[in-house]
Write a protein that holds these residues in place. Sequence first.
Motif, PDB file in Angstrom:
ATOM      1  N   ASN A  32      -8.929  -3.559   0.565  1.00 47.90           N
ATOM      2  CA  ASN A  32      -9.667  -4.725   1.058  1.00 47.90           C
ATOM      3  C   ASN A  32      -8.734  -5.926   1.142  1.00 47.90           C
ATOM      4  O   ASN A  32      -7.970  -6.198   0.216  1.00 47.90           O
ATOM      5  N   LEU A  33      -8.812  -6.621   2.251  1.00 43.30           N
ATOM      6  CA  LEU A  33      -8.007  -7.823   2.424  1.00 43.30           C
ATOM      7  C   LEU A  33      -8.892  -9.048   2.273  1.00 43.30           C
ATOM      8  O   LEU A  33      -9.793  -9.268   3.086  1.00 43.30           O
ATOM      9  N   VAL A  38      -3.471  -2.535  11.044  1.00 38.85           N
ATOM     10  CA  VAL A  38      -2.930  -3.624  10.235  1.00 38.85           C
ATOM     11  C   VAL A  38      -3.278  -4.967  10.872  1.00 38.85           C
ATOM     12  O   VAL A  38      -3.767  -5.890  10.213  1.00 38.85           O
ATOM     13  N   ALA A  39      -3.044  -5.067  12.185  1.00 36.27           N
ATOM     14  CA  ALA A  39      -3.322  -6.324  12.884  1.00 36.27           C
ATOM     15  C   ALA A  39      -4.805  -6.657  12.842  1.00 36.27           C
ATOM     16  O   ALA A  39      -5.184  -7.822  12.661  1.00 36.27           O
ATOM     17  N   ARG A  40      -5.642  -5.638  12.989  1.00 34.89           N
ATOM     18  CA  ARG A  40      -7.095  -5.871  13.001  1.00 34.89           C
ATOM     19  C   ARG A  40      -7.566  -6.418  11.663  1.00 34.89           C
ATOM     20  O   ARG A  40      -8.355  -7.371  11.611  1.00 34.89           O
ATOM     21  N   ARG A  41      -7.088  -5.826  10.573  1.00 37.87           N
ATOM     22  CA  ARG A  41      -7.525  -6.271   9.242  1.00 37.87           C
ATOM     23  C   ARG A  41      -7.004  -7.671   8.921  1.00 37.87           C
ATOM     24  O   ARG A  41      -7.700  -8.478   8.313  1.00 37.87           O
ATOM     25  N   ALA A 101      -9.304 -11.025   8.251  1.00 33.75           N
ATOM     26  CA  ALA A 101      -9.215 -11.779   6.988  1.00 33.75           C
ATOM     27  C   ALA A 101      -8.805 -13.228   7.200  1.00 33.75           C
ATOM     28  O   ALA A 101      -9.058 -14.076   6.333  1.00 33.75           O
ATOM     29  N   THR A 102      -8.173 -13.534   8.330  1.00 31.10           N
ATOM     30  CA  THR A 102      -7.652 -14.885   8.552  1.00 31.10           C
ATOM     31  C   THR A 102      -8.309 -15.624   9.702  1.00 31.10           C
ATOM     32  O   THR A 102      -8.041 -16.810   9.904  1.00 31.10           O
TER      33      THR A 102
END
Length: 314
Positions: free
Chosen positions: A241-242, A195-198, A202-203
Amino acid sequence: HIEREGGLVLVVGPDGSGASHLLQALQTEVRDRKWALVSFSMPGDDVLPVLLRVLTETAKRVSAASVEVELAIAALARLERASWLPTAECLELVGVHARTIIAARAAEAPVVLVVRGLERGAELEMRALELLRQASLGLPVLLVADVRQQVLGQSAVLAARFEAAQLLSMPPLRQDEVAHYVGSILYRRPPPADVARRIHHATGGLPGYIHDLVRDLVGKGQLRARGSHSNRLGWANGPGNLDPPMAAQLQVRTGLAGLPADRRRVLEVLAILGGEASEENLATVLARTEHELAPAIAHLAADGWIDRDRRDGP
């Protein structure tokens, strides 16, 4: 900083660094302490009218205005009508009256001046900030301004101008820091590494964008408490996909629209090549020499569009 009298803090970071959230929290703290808060944006083309308005409003908040303050208000009104005077000359005259007004306000309570919008590093913007600082010296006043990292480092002259200021740097977060930040936003334990990686990808690790993305994910039900462990977070139906948050997309589109065509072409080619390329390869694809591309690459690196490795190129 209030005790130092006339202190200046520059909050430095890229777009999405979270400077807005930080300054909002600062303003809340100032109000809670019953201090005097003066907060405004100072766009490059309209420095003078904004400064005149802010100083006039500040003077009118002085509970027992002296003759000097009343004369300063009248002088500012005359300057506002003096359209024949160059802006630079008007700014210098404003600086004289700013001292009178700020001193009168600071005599009643400590003053915190929060200046937003110093994004382009225009000379008039910087001079106005300098005048406000000079008007605050020796007084219980704290001047806080947010400045883009690229603006602060544009030239040695600009950096030297605010050499004595305290720099509060807000760089992007690492992946492990993103995990802890997401947990703190939702009052939960840090989410799993995936979760943290994605979210980091994305940010770009920028807190302002992380906050927007997490709020969107929770609102859509994509990120929620996992199983029976209400303190743990996880994907509701797989990560999917984020996309970058809308604020980040808008910032990029606006920035790209303002770039010269040759700069945009360099970025387009870099994107096609997977985000990395040597200057030699860029020159070949764009049918230019490395010497011809040098100004565009230097500009993109200075503005933070690309990271430049002197050994291999952008």
